[in-house]
Design a protein around this motif. Structure first.
Motif, PDB file in Angstrom:
ATOM      1  N   VAL A   1     -21.397 -16.584  25.022  1.00 53.38           N
ATOM      2  CA  VAL A   1     -21.175 -15.033  24.638  1.00 53.38           C
ATOM      3  C   VAL A   1     -19.882 -14.905  23.865  1.00 53.38           C
ATOM      4  N   GLU A   2     -18.825 -14.886  25.025  1.00 53.87           N
ATOM      5  CA  GLU A   2     -17.467 -14.725  24.406  1.00 53.87           C
ATOM      6  C   GLU A   2     -16.893 -15.141  22.984  1.00 53.87           C
ATOM      7  N   GLY A   3     -17.438 -16.625  22.839  1.00 52.06           N
ATOM      8  CA  GLY A   3     -16.931 -17.219  21.682  1.00 52.06           C
ATOM      9  C   GLY A   3     -17.878 -16.570  20.424  1.00 52.06           C
ATOM     10  N   ALA A   4     -18.966 -16.412  20.647  1.00 52.69           N
ATOM     11  CA  ALA A   4     -19.845 -15.843  19.460  1.00 52.69           C
ATOM     12  C   ALA A   4     -19.269 -14.353  19.150  1.00 52.69           C
ATOM     13  N   LEU A   5     -18.647 -13.635  20.001  1.00 55.25           N
ATOM     14  CA  LEU A   5     -18.253 -12.191  19.857  1.00 55.25           C
ATOM     15  C   LEU A   5     -16.910 -12.427  19.101  1.00 55.25           C
ATOM     16  N   ARG A   6     -16.105 -13.472  19.452  1.00 60.59           N
ATOM     17  CA  ARG A   6     -14.654 -13.690  18.753  1.00 60.59           C
ATOM     18  C   ARG A   6     -15.047 -14.193  17.538  1.00 60.59           C
ATOM     19  N   PHE A   7     -16.057 -14.970  17.214  1.00 58.61           N
ATOM     20  CA  PHE A   7     -16.339 -15.350  15.830  1.00 58.61           C
ATOM     21  C   PHE A   7     -16.819 -14.333  15.007  1.00 58.61           C
ATOM     22  N   VAL A   8     -17.568 -13.573  15.407  1.00 56.63           N
ATOM     23  CA  VAL A   8     -18.045 -12.277  14.524  1.00 56.63           C
ATOM     24  C   VAL A   8     -17.046 -11.454  14.350  1.00 56.63           C
ATOM     25  N   SER A   9     -16.125 -11.065  15.323  1.00 57.42           N
ATOM     26  CA  SER A   9     -15.020 -10.230  15.237  1.00 57.42           C
ATOM     27  C   SER A   9     -13.959 -10.832  14.184  1.00 57.42           C
ATOM     28  N   VAL A  10     -13.616 -12.017  14.106  1.00 58.96           N
ATOM     29  CA  VAL A  10     -12.845 -12.491  13.167  1.00 58.96           C
ATOM     30  C   VAL A  10     -13.367 -12.298  11.853  1.00 58.96           C
ATOM     31  N   MET A  11     -14.789 -12.444  11.651  1.00 59.85           N
ATOM     32  CA  MET A  11     -15.240 -12.666  10.198  1.00 59.85           C
ATOM     33  C   MET A  11     -15.175 -11.048   9.796  1.00 59.85           C
ATOM     34  N   VAL A  12     -15.552  -9.942  10.902  1.00 56.30           N
ATOM     35  CA  VAL A  12     -15.709  -8.813  10.322  1.00 56.30           C
ATOM     36  C   VAL A  12     -14.417  -8.209   9.874  1.00 56.30           C
ATOM     37  N   LYS A  13     -13.208  -8.401  10.724  1.00 57.20           N
ATOM     38  CA  LYS A  13     -12.036  -8.295  10.418  1.00 57.20           C
ATOM     39  C   LYS A  13     -11.560  -8.603   9.103  1.00 57.20           C
ATOM     40  N   SER A  14     -11.850  -9.690   9.032  1.00 56.46           N
ATOM     41  CA  SER A  14     -11.653 -10.577   7.555  1.00 56.46           C
ATOM     42  C   SER A  14     -12.344  -9.759   6.337  1.00 56.46           C
ATOM     43  N   TRP A  15     -13.236  -9.629   6.791  1.00 53.44           N
ATOM     44  CA  TRP A  15     -14.312  -8.926   5.569  1.00 53.44           C
ATOM     45  C   TRP A  15     -13.843  -7.499   5.184  1.00 53.44           C
ATOM     46  N   VAL A  16     -13.526  -6.701   6.201  1.00 56.47           N
ATOM     47  CA  VAL A  16     -13.251  -5.312   5.866  1.00 56.47           C
ATOM     48  C   VAL A  16     -11.650  -5.417   5.415  1.00 56.47           C
ATOM     49  N   SER A  17     -10.889  -6.322   5.668  1.00 59.46           N
ATOM     50  CA  SER A  17      -9.438  -6.360   4.955  1.00 59.46           C
ATOM     51  C   SER A  17      -9.752  -6.876   3.598  1.00 59.46           C
ATOM     52  N   VAL A  18     -10.723  -7.630   3.087  1.00 60.71           N
ATOM     53  CA  VAL A  18     -10.509  -8.140   1.897  1.00 60.71           C
ATOM     54  C   VAL A  18     -11.269  -6.944   1.090  1.00 60.71           C
ATOM     55  N   GLN A  19     -12.087  -6.074   1.479  1.00 57.96           N
ATOM     56  CA  GLN A  19     -12.526  -4.986   0.897  1.00 57.96           C
ATOM     57  C   GLN A  19     -11.212  -4.025   0.358  1.00 57.96           C
ATOM     58  N   ALA A  20     -10.446  -3.709   1.431  1.00 57.66           N
ATOM     59  CA  ALA A  20      -9.289  -2.854   1.360  1.00 57.66           C
ATOM     60  C   ALA A  20      -8.584  -3.450   0.199  1.00 57.66           C
ATOM     61  N   ALA A  21      -8.183  -4.736   0.230  1.00 55.65           N
ATOM     62  CA  ALA A  21      -7.387  -5.293  -0.790  1.00 55.65           C
ATOM     63  C   ALA A  21      -8.064  -5.307  -2.124  1.00 55.65           C
ATOM     64  N   ILE A  22      -9.179  -5.495  -2.219  1.00 51.68           N
ATOM     65  CA  ILE A  22      -9.970  -5.349  -3.697  1.00 51.68           C
ATOM     66  C   ILE A  22      -9.606  -4.140  -3.819  1.00 51.68           C
ATOM     67  N   LEU A  23      -9.933  -3.093  -3.233  1.00 46.97           N
ATOM     68  CA  LEU A  23     -10.092  -1.587  -3.791  1.00 46.97           C
ATOM     69  C   LEU A  23      -8.528  -1.374  -4.285  1.00 46.97           C
ATOM     70  N   MET A  24      -7.801  -1.919  -3.603  1.00 50.63           N
ATOM     71  CA  MET A  24      -6.143  -1.662  -4.057  1.00 50.63           C
ATOM     72  C   MET A  24      -6.094  -2.231  -5.386  1.00 50.63           C
ATOM     73  N   ALA A  25      -6.527  -3.332  -5.501  1.00 47.16           N
ATOM     74  CA  ALA A  25      -6.066  -4.261  -6.896  1.00 47.16           C
ATOM     75  C   ALA A  25      -7.060  -3.713  -7.917  1.00 47.16           C
ATOM     76  N   VAL A  26      -8.182  -3.078  -7.717  1.00 46.20           N
ATOM     77  CA  VAL A  26      -8.980  -2.597  -8.761  1.00 46.20           C
ATOM     78  C   VAL A  26      -8.653  -1.235  -9.277  1.00 46.20           C
ATOM     79  N   THR A  27      -8.054  -0.427  -8.304  1.00 47.98           N
ATOM     80  CA  THR A  27      -7.556   0.988  -8.714  1.00 47.98           C
ATOM     81  C   THR A  27      -6.302   0.974  -9.200  1.00 47.98           C
ATOM     82  N   THR A  28      -5.269  -0.051  -9.095  1.00 50.92           N
ATOM     83  CA  THR A  28      -3.922   0.151  -9.400  1.00 50.92           C
ATOM     84  C   THR A  28      -3.636  -1.014 -10.470  1.00 50.92           C
ATOM     85  N   ALA A  29      -2.927  -0.351 -11.537  1.00 51.72           N
ATOM     86  CA  ALA A  29      -2.691  -1.232 -12.748  1.00 51.72           C
ATOM     87  C   ALA A  29      -1.476  -2.213 -12.039  1.00 51.72           C
ATOM     88  N   PHE A  30      -1.307  -3.344 -12.412  1.00 55.39           N
ATOM     89  CA  PHE A  30      -0.626  -4.278 -11.925  1.00 55.39           C
ATOM     90  C   PHE A  30       0.973  -3.969 -12.053  1.00 55.39           C
TER      91      PHE A  30
END
Lengths: 318, 263
Positions: free
Chosen positions: B104-133
C-alpha cells in the motif's frame, strides 16, 4: 517528433526537495566559475560563440541514426563540446541547452534543473574532457589517438551522467539504488555507444577539415582545475548521496549500504564533521539536515576550488 | 525560411495571465513546483488544490481549461524510473502482480510522485505558453541570473531555428543520398557506418556553427559591440502584479499547510 528528449531529463517531482536544492547550489557555483573562466578565454567573443555553439548542440541532438528495433542512436553532446571548446565553455553551452529545453519544451523539470544540468552538462563535460586529455597524453598526437580518446571520453561521459542520475533518484527515495543503478548503467552503456560513434565521426570530420579548431579545447584554461573540479564534483555527489542515507527512510541507498556494510565506514569522516548529520543549533531535524548537507557540499566544493587555484598558480609560476 | 515547427510554444494573447509581469510568472511557477515537490506522499487534498490551481490558471489564460492538461504527458515515459516503488517499499500488501507483492505504501508513493510531476509540468507549460521567450529571459535577468549567461541563452534562442534548419537540411541530404528505403533497417550500410555518417553531419554542423559565430561577431563589432548587450526599456511591476503574487503565495502556503496537517 524530431526533437525528442534524451532519457536523462528528470521531470519535477522525481527528486526530493533537499536533493533538488543541493543541485541548484552546486550548479550556481559551477556556472559562476565557468563564466569567469570563459570570459578570460574568449573575451568579447564569449557571448556570440557560446550562444551559437549552444544552438549547435541543440540542433545536433536531433541528428540520429537508426539502430535495430525502432530505436535510434543520438548525441548528448557534453563530451564533444568539452573536447572542442574546453570544459568550462562546455558547461555554459550545456547549461543553455538544457535550460532552454526545460523552459520552452518542458523536457526536464525546473526545480530539478540543477541536477539535470549537472548530470548532462557538467559531469559529461568534465568526464569527457578529463578522459580525453588523459588519453591524449598517453597515446600521443595523431588521428587514431584523437578518435580513441574521443570515443572513450564520450562513452564514459554518458555513463557518469546516468550513474549520477540513478544515485539522485535513489537518494530521493524514488527508486532503490539496487535497481536504478544497474538499469540506468545498463541502458546507457548502449546509449553511450551511440554517443561515442557520433562523437568520433564529428571529431574525424573536424580533424580532416579544420584541424586548427581542435587546438582551442586543448589550449582552454583550467586544465589543472578541470581535473580537480571534476574530482571535487564526484566527491560532492558522494557526500550529498550519503548524507541522505542517514535519513530515517529505510529505502534505496541505505538498504544497499546496510546489506554491504560499508555505510559505517563510509560515513565515519562525515559524521565527525556534522554529528548525526544535523546542526546542533537548529531544532527542526529536516531543515537542519538540509543545511548540513548544503554546508558539507559547499565545504568540499570550496576546498577543491582552493586546491585548484593553488595548483593553477603553481602552474603559472613554474 | 523556417521548415520545422520546433517553434516556441508561446501563444499570443492578451489574457490576465499573458499580461502578468514575467517576473511574477517565473516566481509563481517556481514556488508552485517547490510546494508540489515538498508535499508528503498521499496529501490528496493539497494535490487536488494544486491541480485546481492549474485549471484555474489555464482558464485565466483564455486558452481553454484543459489546454495544459492535454499537453502535460511529456514526462510520462520517465514514470519508468519510479515504477519499482510499489514493489520495493515495505508495507501492508495490497495485491500481487506477476508474483510480486504490491505494498500500500509503495503504491501510494508511486502515485504521489506521478501526480506531483504531472501538476508541475502543467504549471511549467502555462508559464511557457503565456510568456514570450524574450520576456522570460528578461525576467531571469531581473531575478539575478548572471547577465552573460542570459545573453548566451538569448543568442542561442536567436540562432536555434537557423541551426535546426541546417540540421534538417543535412538530414534531408542524407535521406536523399543513402538510399533510404521503406524498411529503414535495410538501407544505408552497416550500423557503424550509419553512426559515422551521423557523426560527420554533427562535425559539419559544428563547423558551420563555428564559422557563423565568427561572422556574427564581426557583424556585432561593426555595429559597435563593446562586450555588453543593451536591452530596451522593461515593463514595470504594477499593483495588480503584486497582489497576484501575494495571493498566489498565500494560496500555496495554505496548500502546503493543509498537505502537512492532513496527510
Amino acid at each position: 517528433m524530431l526533437f525528442k528528449p534524451v532519457q536523462l531529463h528528470i521531470p519535477d517531482g522525481f527528486l526530493s526537495t533537499p536533493v533538488s536544492i543541493v543541485g541548484w547550489v552546486l550548479l550556481v557555483a559551477a556556472v559562476a566559475y565557468a563564466l569567469r573562466q570563459t570570459r578570460g578565454q574568449l573575451g568579447d567573443k564569449q557571448i556570440p560563440l557560446m550562444g551559437v555553439l549552444a544552438a549547435f548542440i541543440f540542433a545536433a541532438q536531433a541528428i540520429n541514426f537508426p539502430v535495430a528495433g525502432g530505436t535510434s542512436g543520438h548525441l548528448l553532446g557534453g563530451a564533444l563540446a568539452a573536447i572542442i571548446m574546453g570544459p568550462w565553455a562546455a558547461v555554459l553551452i550545456m547549461t543553455s541547452v538544457i535550460a532552454i529545453q526545460a523552459l520552452i519544451f518542458q523536457d526536464g523539470g525546473l526545480l530539478v534543473m540543477g541536477w539535470n544540468i549537472l548530470n548532462m552538462g557538467v559531469l559529461t563535460a568534465f568526464t569527457g574532457y578529463f578522459v580525453y586529455a588523459l588519453m591524449r597524453r598517453l597515446l600521443g598526437e595523431g588521428r587514431n589517438s584523437l578518435l580513441a580518446a574521443g570515443a572513450v571520453g564520450a562513452w564514459l561521459s554518458v555513463m557518469v551522467g546516468a550513474i549520477a542520475t540513478a544515485i539522485q533518484l535513489a537518494v530521493s527515495g524514488t527508486s532503490p539504488l539496487g535497481i536504478a543503478l544497474p538499469a540506468m548503467a545498463g541502458v546507457h552503456a548502449l546509449i553511450g555507444l551511440g554517443e561515442a560513434i557520433i562523437t568520433v565521426g564529428a571529431l574525424a570530420f573536424i580533424y580532416a577539415t579544420r584541424r586548427d579548431l581542435l587546438g582551442i579545447g586543448e589550449a582552454a584554461p583550467g586544465k589543472a582545475s578541470a581535473g580537480w573540479v571534476g574530482v571535487g564534483l564526484a566527491i560532492a555527489l558522494v557526500v550529498a548521496a550519503f548524507s541522505f542515507a542517514a535519513s530515517p527512510d529505510p529505502d534505496g541507498l541505505e538498504r544497499v549500504a546496510e546489506d554491504t556494510g560499508f555505510l559505517e565506514r563510509a560515513l565515519d569522516p562525515v559524521y565527525n564533521l556534522f554529528p548525526d548529520y544535523t546542526l546542533p543549533f537548529i531544532s527542526d531535524p529536516l531543515i537542519s539536515g538540509i543545511l548540513a548537507v548544503v554546508l558539507g557540499t559547499l565545504i568540499v566544493f570550496g576546498a577543491t576550488f582552493l586546491i585548484a587555484r593553488v595548483q593553477g598558480r603553481k602552474a603559472e609560476t613554474s | 525560411m523556417m521548415h520545422i515547427d520546433l517553434a516556441d510554444h508561446y501563444r499570443r494573447g492578451s489574457s490576465r495571465l499573458h499580461t502578468l509581469d514575467p517576473r511574477v510568472k517565473v516566481l509563481a511557477t517556481l514556488l508552485f513546483i517547490f510546494v508540489a515537490t515538498i508535499l508528503p506522499p498521499g496529501a490528496w487534498l493539497s494535490y487536488a488544490l494544486l491541480f485546481g490551481a492549474t485549471l484555474a490558471a489555464a482558464w485565466g489564460s483564455r486558452l481553454g481549461v484543459t489546454y495544459a492538461l492535454r499537453r502535460s504527458f511529456v514526462a510520462l515515459p520517465f514514470a519508468l524510473a519510479a515504477i519499482t516503488l510499489p514493489f520495493t517499499v515495505r508495507g501492508e500488501p495490497l495485491t500481487q502482480i506477476a508474483g510480486l507483492t504490491v505494498s500500500v505504501e509503495g503504491a501510494l508513493r508511486f502515485v504521489s510522485v506521478m501526480v506531483k510531476s504531472w501538476v508541475s509540468v502543467q504549471a511549467a507549460i502555462l508559464m511557457a505558453v503565456t510568456t514570450a521567450f524574450p520576456d522570460l529571459l528578461w525576467a531571469l535577468r531581473e531575478l539575478r541570473v548572471p547577465r552573460p549567461l542570459v545573453s548566451i541563452i538569448s543568442f542561442m534562442y536567436r540562432y536555434l531555428f537557423v541551426l535546426a534548419d541546417e540540421s534538417l537540411r543535412l538530414q534531408r541530404a542524407r535521406a536523399a543520398r543513402s538510399a533510404e528505403g521503406a524498411d529503414p533497417r535495410r538501407s544505408g550500410g552497416g550500423l557503424v557506418w550509419r553512426g559515422q555518417v551521423a557523426g560527420g553531419m554533427v562535425g559539419n554542423l559544428a563547423l558551420r556553427a563555428f564559422e557563423r559565430s565568427e561572422r556574427i561577431y564581426n557583424a556585432m563589432l561593426a555595429r559597435g559591440f563593446q562586450g555588453e548587450l543593451k536591452t530596451l526599456a522593461s515593463p514595470v511591476m504594477t499593483d495588480t502584479d503584486r497582489y497576484a503574487l501575494a495571493g498566489w503565495v498565500t494560496f500555496l502556503a495554505m496548500t502546503a499547510l493543509i498537505g502537512f496537517v492532513f496527510a
